[in-house]
Design an enzyme around this catalytic site. Structure first.
Site, short mmCIF file in Angstrom:
data_model
loop_
_atom_site.label_atom_id
_atom_site.label_comp_id
_atom_site.label_asym_id
_atom_site.label_seq_id
_atom_site.Cartn_x
_atom_site.Cartn_y
_atom_site.Cartn_z
N GLU A 173 0.83 -1.23 0.00
CA GLU A 173 0.00 0.00 0.00
C GLU A 173 0.86 1.27 0.00
O GLU A 173 0.65 2.16 0.83
CB GLU A 173 -0.97 -0.01 1.19
CG GLU A 173 -1.98 -1.12 1.10
CD GLU A 173 -3.14 -1.03 2.10
OE1 GLU A 173 -3.08 -0.21 3.03
OE2 GLU A 173 -4.10 -1.80 1.92
N GLU A 292 -5.47 -8.22 -0.54
CA GLU A 292 -6.18 -7.92 0.71
C GLU A 292 -7.63 -7.65 0.34
O GLU A 292 -7.91 -6.74 -0.45
CB GLU A 292 -5.60 -6.69 1.44
CG GLU A 292 -4.29 -6.96 2.13
CD GLU A 292 -3.82 -5.80 3.00
OE1 GLU A 292 -4.67 -5.13 3.61
OE2 GLU A 292 -2.60 -5.58 3.04
O1 AHR Z 1 -5.24 -5.84 6.93
C1 AHR Z 1 -5.12 -4.72 7.74
C2 AHR Z 1 -4.37 -3.59 7.07
O2 AHR Z 1 -5.14 -3.11 6.01
C3 AHR Z 1 -3.05 -3.93 6.41
O3 AHR Z 1 -1.99 -3.89 7.29
C4 AHR Z 1 -2.91 -2.86 5.39
O4 AHR Z 1 -2.16 -3.27 4.27
C5 AHR Z 1 -4.33 -2.48 5.03
O5 AHR Z 1 -4.54 -1.12 5.08
#
Ligand code: AHR
Length: 496
Positions: A173, A292
């Site tokens: 990210e 994610e």
């Molecule tokens: O999954 C929780 C968080 O969400 C992770 O650390 C991050 O990559 C995202 O913002």
């Protein structure tokens, strides 16, 4: 009763089911690692301190790959802290989650855990506070057989065989201002490209993932992917997507339709990648690693007070999911499967305790959240090829996405059986689903299960872990094959 129909035809093939669709994520965050996968002293702990109850549930969940060690955590992580004798490992501040990291678990323990769980490790390198050198060192430590300082250090620590990690995320990210070492697309694109080029000098066959957007609502969405891929196109295989959804202001209808955003996200990123490829006159295709995704009540987390101290493994992001959350998760899985021609890896974030399908109590039980079930069933029954199905059904108006179909579905097919995965988004009535299976040579519905509840906000607990679980669907008729889907439900229908 709502009426819906769909046609199954093995000729309408999207792509093979990608096993990596069923990946998850273990981050050094809250209790995902400590008292999640690892808890020496727990009654089920094995000789390495891993909880056997969690290992068993991980296998039952049908997890294919696990991304590690973050997440936001990786952007401040020094991997060397987590190797070598445990008593010499330093404690460090983790800026991402305002916690203290003890480093009792590091890359070697994680890979050992993966082997026990039967999952493929997927590693992220720190491109926040670190860069090319640390990434190369970690790669050499993990994958080089022996005879160098770093590989021999791994062997001295007990890992004789190389870890053989194939898939690597180039940071995490990096478009997000919350990320330690946040960068512009041009800064990140250059760094990711140079890191990828150097990593490929060690092993040209690695599968590398460039960071895409943290959500489709980021102000830089689209432009970020275009710039990053312009730098990295030749040296990466995937661009990542991240997306979290939650029910906002009691708008259940929009929430149940959240896969509409995921659909938009995937199509937009694929189009952007193809546009960059066209400009570069490249025949190569960049795939998507949706590494994610989940339901996460992020607004509650953002509104909570940050911890005033630096705790070890605090209770963070321990969302407690209900039936509607599980149906939303099922809808997201359907969308990932529908795009199996482009989404070739995905990670449900996360695996244990942190926005997770598996929950644990320190010293106590491990149990299944509602969201465990759609994931486990999809992983178990999706096999062979993904079939394109185009349901015919009524739609409903949502504040977030306009008109959305009440039925969301996909099917998979192999030589033994065909399975339909479907959610009914209707909150008011059941839906009669008619399945045209003539192209399957007279296949009949042999099994149907449904995940539903009289209360859409019903949850499982450690004391009542089976309250929301799939049950056989009694409403099945034949000739034509017809199944009644309860309101707000996730359904698995098997034909053979
Ligand atoms: O999954 C929780 C968080 O969400 C992770 O650390 C991050 O990559 C995202 O913002």
């Amino acid at each position: 009763m709502h009426q819906a129909a769909l046609t199954l035809d093995p000729a309408f093939r999207v792509a093979p089911v990608q096993r990596r669709t069923f990946g998850t994520f273990v981050e050094h965050l809250g209790r995902c690692v400590y008292t999640g996968i690892y808890e020496p002293g727990h009654p089920t702990a094995d000789e390495d301190g891993f909880r056997a109850d969690v290992l068993e549930l991980t296998r039952e969940l049908g997890v294919s790959t696990v991304r590690y060690p973050g997440g936001n955590f990786v952007s401040g992580y020094r991997w060397e802290d987590g190797v070598g004798p445990k008593e010499l490992r330093p404690r460090r501040l983790d800026l991402a989650w305002h916690s203290t990291e003890t480093n009792e678990v590091g890359v070697d323990e994680f890979v050992r855990w993966c082997r026990k769980a039967g999952v493929e490790p997927m590693m992220a390198v720190n491109l926040g506070t670190r860069g090319i050198e640390a990434a190369l060192d970690l790669l050499e430590y993990c994958n080089h057989p022996s005879g160098t300082a770093l590989s021999d250090r791994r062997i001295a620590g007990g890992a004789k065989e190389p870890h053989d990690v194939r898939m690597w995320c180039l940071g995490n990210e990096m478009d997000g201002p919350w990320q330690t070492g946040h960068k512009t697309a041009a800064e990140y694109g250059r760094l990711a490209a140079e890191t990828a080029r150097a990593m490929r000098m060690i092993d040209p066959k690695l599968e590398l993932v460039a960071c895409g957007s943290s959500s489709s609502s980021m102000p830089t969405f689209g432009a970020w992917e275009a710039e990053v891929l312009t730098h990295t196109y030749d040296v990466v295989d995937y661009i990542s997507c991240h997306a979290y959804y939650e029910e906002k202001d009691g708008d259940l209808g929009s929430f149940l339709a959240c896969a509409t955003d995921m659909e938009f996200f995937i199509r937009s990123v694929a189009a952007t990648a193809d546009h960059v490829g066209a400009k570069l006159k490249s025949r190569k295709r960049i795939d998507i690693s949706f590494d994610e995704w989940n339901v996460w009540y992020l607004s509650r987390f953002q509104n909570a007070d940050p911890p005033s101290d630096w705790p070890v493994a605090p209770r963070l992001l321990e969302d407690h999911y209900h039936l509607a959350d599980a149906v939303a998760v099922g809808g997201l899985l359907i969308t990932l499967l529908r795009h199996s021609d482009r989404v070739r890896a995905a990670s449900l974030a996360q695996l244990v305790n942190v926005i997770a399908p598996i929950m644990t109590e320190p010293g106590g039980r491990a149990w299944k959240q509602t969201t465990f079930h759609p994931f486990a069933q999809a992983s178990r029954y999706a096999s062979g090829d993904v079939l394109r199905v185009e349901p015919v059904c009524p739609s409903y108006e949502t504040a977030a996405y306009g008109q959305v179909p009440l039925l969301h579905a996909v099917a998979t097919h192999d030589e033994r059986s065909t399975t339909v995965f479907a959610i009914n988004r209707a909150t008011d009535r059941p839906m009669e689903l008619r399945i045209d299976a003539r192209a399957l040579g007279g296949a009949r519905v042999v099994e149907a299960s449904t995940l539903s509840a009289p209360d859409v906000y019903a949850r499982n607990t450690a004391d009542d872990p089976g309250r929301v679980a799939p049950r056989p669907n009694p409403d099945v008729r034949h000739d034509p094959e017809t199944v009644v889907l309860p309101p707000v439900s996730w359904n698995v229908i098997r034909l053979g």
